[in-house]
Design a protein around this motif. Structure first.
Motif, PDB file in Angstrom:
ATOM      1  N   MET A 184     -99.021  33.764 -15.907  1.00  0.00           N
ATOM      2  CA  MET A 184     -98.471  32.433 -15.731  1.00  0.00           C
ATOM      3  C   MET A 184     -99.609  31.417 -15.715  1.00  0.00           C
ATOM      4  O   MET A 184    -100.656  31.654 -15.129  1.00  0.00           O
ATOM      5  N   LYS A 185     -99.375  30.284 -16.365  1.00  0.00           N
ATOM      6  CA  LYS A 185    -100.334  29.186 -16.356  1.00  0.00           C
ATOM      7  C   LYS A 185     -99.615  27.952 -15.839  1.00  0.00           C
ATOM      8  O   LYS A 185     -98.437  27.748 -16.125  1.00  0.00           O
ATOM      9  N   THR A 186    -100.323  27.144 -15.081  1.00  0.00           N
ATOM     10  CA  THR A 186     -99.740  25.901 -14.589  1.00  0.00           C
ATOM     11  C   THR A 186    -100.704  24.747 -14.860  1.00  0.00           C
ATOM     12  O   THR A 186    -101.912  24.943 -15.004  1.00  0.00           O
ATOM     13  N   ALA A 187    -100.161  23.560 -14.931  1.00  0.00           N
ATOM     14  CA  ALA A 187    -100.948  22.342 -15.113  1.00  0.00           C
ATOM     15  C   ALA A 187    -100.114  21.176 -14.605  1.00  0.00           C
ATOM     16  O   ALA A 187     -98.907  21.314 -14.383  1.00  0.00           O
ATOM     17  N   SER A 188    -100.754  20.040 -14.449  1.00  0.00           N
ATOM     18  CA  SER A 188    -100.052  18.837 -13.998  1.00  0.00           C
ATOM     19  C   SER A 188    -100.317  17.695 -14.972  1.00  0.00           C
ATOM     20  O   SER A 188    -101.472  17.472 -15.366  1.00  0.00           O
ATOM     21  N   LEU A 189     -99.267  16.997 -15.335  1.00  0.00           N
ATOM     22  CA  LEU A 189     -99.422  15.813 -16.175  1.00  0.00           C
ATOM     23  C   LEU A 189     -99.873  14.599 -15.369  1.00  0.00           C
ATOM     24  O   LEU A 189    -100.295  13.598 -15.935  1.00  0.00           O
ATOM     25  N   THR A 190     -99.798  14.681 -14.032  1.00  0.00           N
ATOM     26  CA  THR A 190    -100.101  13.519 -13.197  1.00  0.00           C
ATOM     27  C   THR A 190    -101.365  13.646 -12.348  1.00  0.00           C
ATOM     28  O   THR A 190    -101.857  12.638 -11.852  1.00  0.00           O
ATOM     29  N   ASN A 191    -101.894  14.837 -12.182  1.00  0.00           N
ATOM     30  CA  ASN A 191    -103.101  15.007 -11.357  1.00  0.00           C
ATOM     31  C   ASN A 191    -104.361  14.770 -12.178  1.00  0.00           C
ATOM     32  O   ASN A 191    -104.434  15.134 -13.352  1.00  0.00           O
ATOM     33  N   ASP A 192    -105.359  14.187 -11.532  1.00  0.00           N
ATOM     34  CA  ASP A 192    -106.700  14.030 -12.107  1.00  0.00           C
ATOM     35  C   ASP A 192    -106.709  13.290 -13.439  1.00  0.00           C
ATOM     36  O   ASP A 192    -107.457  13.640 -14.355  1.00  0.00           O
ATOM     37  N   ILE A 193    -105.903  12.247 -13.549  1.00  0.00           N
ATOM     38  CA  ILE A 193    -105.875  11.449 -14.786  1.00  0.00           C
ATOM     39  C   ILE A 193    -107.111  10.554 -14.826  1.00  0.00           C
ATOM     40  O   ILE A 193    -107.448   9.891 -13.857  1.00  0.00           O
TER      41      ILE A 193
END
Length: 114
Positions: free
Chosen positions: A1-10
């Motif tokens: 499983m891989k996860t990421a955020s579109l809103t973190n660390d922009i």
């Protein structure tokens, strides 16, 4: 499983869109493009099909010289070889889904040369 955020660390670049690879899978790549208002990705083509999601904001998306206003939640699927460009109407976050054979460097080069 891989996860990421579109809103973190922009991170927003002052002069051009910011490209960040969120993750890669066996079949594709997920990329975040962060635009400040009025930033542009000049007309370009991709060798493979892409999917573009407007996660936040609004983008004018040009395809073959025709302008489409895209807003938060809108999706566009585009075949390879189709000329297109993007202009941020306001600060925006765009999710770009690339074919595994495509490269994030190609996308970064488009942003740098826009």
């Amino acid at each position: 499983m891989k996860t990421a955020s579109l809103t973190n660390d922009i991170v927003y670049h002052k002069k051009r869109p910011t490209i960040q690879v969120l993750f890669e899978t066996e079949t594709g790549k997920e990329i975040r493009i962060a635009f400040k208002k009025d930033q542009v990705m000049k007309e370009h083509k991709t060798p493979f099909p892409i999917v573009v999601e407007i996660f936040e904001g609004s983008i004018d998306f040009g395809v073959n010289g025709k302008l489409h206003s895209l807003h938060k939640g809108d999706l566009v699927a585009l075949e390879g070889g189709v000329p297109h460009d993007l202009t941020a109407i306001k600060d925006s976050i765009v999710r770009l889904s690339l074919n595994k054979a495509d490269t994030a460097k190609r996308v970064e080069d488009v942003a740098k040369n826009s």
